[in-house]
Design a protein around this motif. Sequence first.
Motif, short mmCIF file in Angstrom:
data_model
loop_
_atom_site.label_atom_id
_atom_site.label_comp_id
_atom_site.label_asym_id
_atom_site.label_seq_id
_atom_site.Cartn_x
_atom_site.Cartn_y
_atom_site.Cartn_z
N UNK A 13 0.97 -1.33 0.22
CA UNK A 13 -0.04 0.26 0.37
C UNK A 13 0.74 0.94 0.78
N UNK A 14 2.32 1.44 0.82
CA UNK A 14 2.81 2.40 0.45
C UNK A 14 3.55 3.07 -0.36
N UNK A 15 3.91 1.14 -1.44
CA UNK A 15 5.34 1.22 -2.69
C UNK A 15 4.29 1.05 -3.37
N UNK A 16 4.39 -0.35 -3.60
CA UNK A 16 4.13 -0.89 -4.98
C UNK A 16 2.39 -0.19 -5.45
N UNK A 17 1.32 0.13 -4.37
CA UNK A 17 0.21 1.01 -5.00
C UNK A 17 0.49 2.44 -5.84
#
Length: 137
Positions: A96-100
């Motif tokens: 949620x904090x990097x990939x998305x």
Amino acid sequence: MKGFKEFLLRGNVVDLAVAVVIGAAFSNIINAFVKGVINPLVGLFGTKDLSSYKSCLKGPCAMDSSGNVTEGIFILWGSVLSAVLSFLITAAVVYFLLILPMNHYTKKRKTLDEEALEAEIKEVQLLTEIRDALVRR
């Protein structure tokens, strides 16, 4: 020695080293979160620490005051559950904090690149038409 130095100073190796260090630090944060927040929440249902959940597999199970097994065989499933929760929390944070956000940024950038390419193609077509019109005069 020169080849080894070039290998170490490659961008990918340095990026990987930074990722490992950041990952280790992040792992400490997640472990502290599980120990400081998740375990007390679980404590509302019986125990203060997930690692204290265990089952006796064989024999009369007993532990001394320091937690060492003195008799029997214990299955320490609470420790496994704690590790699974740590993994799931880490995976969720990374997603949620990097990939998305990175996927969103990549998609937006791709759209902008496509629009720029289309504009460039139109510009070339217009310039070609202007050139052809000037040649006909």
